[in-house]
Every structure is written in C-alpha cells, then in structure tokens.
Design an enzyme around this catalytic site. Structure first.
Site, short mmCIF file in Angstrom:
data_model
loop_
_atom_site.label_atom_id
_atom_site.label_comp_id
_atom_site.label_asym_id
_atom_site.label_seq_id
_atom_site.Cartn_x
_atom_site.Cartn_y
_atom_site.Cartn_z
N VAL A 103 0.73 -1.11 0.15
CA VAL A 103 -0.06 -0.25 -0.07
C VAL A 103 0.64 1.42 0.26
O VAL A 103 -0.29 2.38 -0.21
CB VAL A 103 -1.03 0.09 1.20
CG1 VAL A 103 -2.05 -0.94 1.52
CG2 VAL A 103 0.05 -0.15 2.23
N HIS A 119 -4.66 -4.24 -2.15
CA HIS A 119 -4.73 -3.87 -1.10
C HIS A 119 -5.36 -2.02 -0.52
O HIS A 119 -4.95 -1.74 0.32
CB HIS A 119 -3.84 -4.64 -0.24
CG HIS A 119 -3.96 -5.95 0.34
ND1 HIS A 119 -2.73 -6.32 0.59
CD2 HIS A 119 -4.86 -6.62 -0.35
CE1 HIS A 119 -3.06 -7.69 0.39
NE2 HIS A 119 -4.89 -7.87 -0.04
N GLY A 187 8.78 -11.89 -2.76
CA GLY A 187 8.88 -10.46 -1.80
C GLY A 187 7.64 -10.35 -0.63
O GLY A 187 6.76 -9.45 -0.41
N SER A 189 5.58 -13.55 1.13
CA SER A 189 4.90 -15.02 2.24
C SER A 189 3.74 -15.71 1.61
O SER A 189 3.75 -17.10 1.95
CB SER A 189 4.93 -14.71 3.55
OG SER A 189 3.56 -13.70 4.01
P1 OAD Z 1 5.09 -11.48 5.00
O1 OAD Z 1 5.65 -9.84 5.84
O2 OAD Z 1 4.35 -11.63 5.53
O3 OAD Z 1 5.82 -11.79 4.41
C1 OAD Z 1 6.74 -10.73 3.54
C2 OAD Z 1 8.18 -11.83 2.26
O4 OAD Z 1 9.23 -10.69 1.77
C3 OAD Z 1 8.87 -13.39 3.10
O5 OAD Z 1 8.74 -14.05 2.43
C4 OAD Z 1 9.95 -12.15 3.06
O6 OAD Z 1 10.84 -13.38 3.28
C5 OAD Z 1 10.41 -11.20 1.67
N1 OAD Z 1 10.97 -10.00 1.87
C6 OAD Z 1 12.11 -10.32 2.74
N2 OAD Z 1 12.34 -9.38 2.56
C7 OAD Z 1 12.37 -9.63 1.38
C8 OAD Z 1 13.43 -9.09 0.49
N3 OAD Z 1 14.61 -8.30 0.45
N4 OAD Z 1 13.47 -9.26 -0.57
C9 OAD Z 1 12.53 -9.78 -1.18
N5 OAD Z 1 11.45 -10.68 -0.89
C10 OAD Z 1 12.45 -10.63 0.74
O7 OAD Z 1 4.73 -9.60 4.03
P2 OAD Z 1 3.35 -9.93 2.79
O8 OAD Z 1 3.43 -11.02 2.06
O9 OAD Z 1 2.92 -8.94 1.75
O10 OAD Z 1 -2.36 -8.13 4.07
O11 OAD Z 1 1.71 -9.67 3.44
C11 OAD Z 1 0.58 -10.30 2.89
C12 OAD Z 1 -0.35 -9.51 3.14
O12 OAD Z 1 -0.31 -9.79 4.21
C13 OAD Z 1 0.51 -8.13 3.84
O13 OAD Z 1 -0.41 -7.16 2.46
C14 OAD Z 1 -1.02 -7.37 4.35
C15 OAD Z 1 -0.13 -9.18 5.79
O14 OAD Z 1 -0.88 -9.05 6.45
C16 OAD Z 1 -3.54 -6.74 4.64
O15 OAD Z 1 -2.74 -5.63 5.01
C17 OAD Z 1 -4.75 -7.17 4.13
#
Ligand code: OAD
Length: 247
Positions: A103, A119, A187, A189
């Site tokens: 966001v 989102h 990037g 999870s």
């Molecule tokens: P997460 O915090 O769940 O996951 C972040 C991912 O990025 C993890 O798999 C890390 O291993 C990876 N990561 C960390 N540093 C990185 C880097 N330098 N390069 C590449 N990857 C890296 O975040 P999201 O998957 O985006 O929803 O979470 C999804 C949703 O859950 C969000 O949009 C939000 C949250 O609750 C809502 O707000 C509705």
C-alpha cells in the site's frame, strides 16, 4: 547469481510479464514487512488486530494513530533497486503488469505504469460510511474529519482483514493472469488470501512462475524457478543477464 539459460531465453522472448509483489519488495526501502515484528509503541500490537473494520469501529483513534505511524515510516522511503528494475522491464518487454499487495505506492513512484493495488494505497482516504474518496488534509486530525457527502468518519484507503478486495482491482488481476506469459512472485509470504491464490492460478493456467525471496515459502513448489535472494539484488542481476545490451 547464475541464471538458467532457458529462463533467460524465455524472458527475452516474452511479450507480457506479470509481477506479483508483497512487502518484501519494499523491505530494502526500509519499510518493515508484516512478518517483521512491529516496533516502538506498536511492538505489542499485531497488524491483524489493528487493520480490521471492528478495530476501527471500536477505537478509530488508535487505528488512525497506527496508520499515521506507518505513513511516517513510508514518507521518506524511496523506491529501491527492485522497484526500479521492475519499472525498467517496461523498456524491455511489450507489457509489464504489476499486481501488488503493498500500500506504499513505491511501484508508481519508481515509474511502473500498470500497477494494480490489490490492498489499496495508504496515502488515500475514503469515507467509512459511503466509501467516497476523500482528500487528505496535511496535518489535519483525520480521525476528526468528516465526509463531505454523508458526514461519515474518514478511514485510510486500504483493504482491512475480513474485507473483500476491490472488485475492479481483482478483475484486472484476473485479466493479467490470463494474458501474461510469465508470472513473477516477489517478496511475499503468500499467506493472505485471496491474493496468495494468484501464483497458484498462474501456474494452473500454464504460466511460467518465478519466485524471488530470500526465504522458502509454500509457493516454492509451484514455481518453475526459485531465485533465492533479496529482490533488490536478484532483479537487477537478472535484467543484466537477460538483456546485457539494455540494462
Ligand atoms: P509478509 O511480511 O507476510 O512477507 C514478506 C515476505 O518478503 C517474506 O516471505 C520474506 O521472506 C520476504 N522478504 C523479506 N525481505 C525481502 C527482500 N529484500 N527481497 C525479497 N523478499 C523479501 O508480507 P506480504 O506477503 O506482503 O495484508 O503480506 C501479505 C499481506 O499480509 C499484506 O498485504 C497484508 C498482510 O497482513 C493486508 O493488510 C490485508
């Protein structure tokens, strides 16, 4: 990093790339991911307990204070080499569609033109009653500001847990999934539905799925290619390897 020659040949030949991103793509811009522990005043809170319609109804001041804190974190953030490489792809491939869960608005600021914000966008406000967009008033106490159409309380223009994704954004994401040749998953999870279903659907539609993440996720098993590393390092190297004359 060494890349598979078949992957590099495929990238050079494709006409449409879809890039699905999560908080990890903004990590190198200094924005904590959701799985990072919250810090400071918010260390004892979970995003899942604050980013909900119930939390906002019960305690709008605390929810607004949390968003003001997150906006402050993002205010000075700059697009990092991952965002810039994704924007640079537009000069190398006929169509690049970014589908983001983030966001923070950094893909748009990096120059990506087709960005689907599943989102929402933290910099927007809307009415919590009639959903009309509302202008942000710098420095105003947004929790006190009322909608000019219906008098409802304003809320941040983001999707909360338990809410449906914006129908138009979801429809655009589905169109991209059907049209793209290659689907990057960067990037994320892949824990939060329905966004997390996109890479699985891309694979079932026969797309080449490429995962970029320093850690393993459940989507490793559906990706044909898993590039283990930080997006800000892997993506520029991948573009350099695939298009050495243009990167
Ligand atoms: P997460 O915090 O769940 O996951 C972040 C991912 O990025 C993890 O798999 C890390 O291993 C990876 N990561 C960390 N540093 C990185 C880097 N330098 N390069 C590449 N990857 C890296 O975040 P999201 O998957 O985006 O929803 O979470 C999804 C949703 O859950 C969000 O949009 C939000 C949250 O609750 C809502 O707000 C509705």
């Amino acid at each position: 990093m060494l890349f598979d020659f078949v992957l590099l040949d495929k990238l050079r030949a494709v006409r449409h790339i879809a890039v699905f991103t999560g908080a990890g793509v903004s990590a190198e811009s200094g924005i904590p991911t959701f799985r990072d522990a919250q810090t400071g005043l918010w260390a004892n809170y979970r995003a899942e307990d604050l980013a909900t319609p119930d939390a906002f109804r019960r305690d709008p001041i605390t929810v607004w204070n949390w968003y003001a804190w997150r906006r402050e974190l993002m205010r000075d953030a700059q697009p990092n080499p991952a965002h810039l490489a994704i924007a640079q792809l537009q000069r190398l491939v006929a169509r690049v569609s970014v589908i983001t869960q983030n966001v923070d608005g950094l893909h748009l600021r990096a120059g990506s033109r087709e960005v689907i914000e599943l989102h929402g966008n933290i910099w927007n406000n809307l009415c919590s009653q009639c959903s009309q967009p509302a202008h942000r008033i710098e420095g105003a106490q947004e929790v006190q500001t009322r909608c000019t159409h219906c008098g409802g309380r304003l809320r941040p223009g983001v999707v909360w847990f338990g809410e449906a994704l914006p129908a138009a954004a979801w429809a655009r994401a589905a169109e991209v999934l059907e049209a793209a040749d290659v689907f990057f998953c960067i990037g994320t999870s892949s824990l939060v539905e329905p966004a997390a279903s996109l890479p699985r659907h891309a694979r079932s539609c026969g797309r080449t799925v490429i995962q970029i993440n320093p850690e393993a996720t459940s989507h490793d098993e559906i990706a044909q290619y898993v590039l283990r590393g930080k997006a800000g390092q892997v993506l520029p190297e991948l573009l350099q390897a695939a298009w050495p004359q243009n990167s």
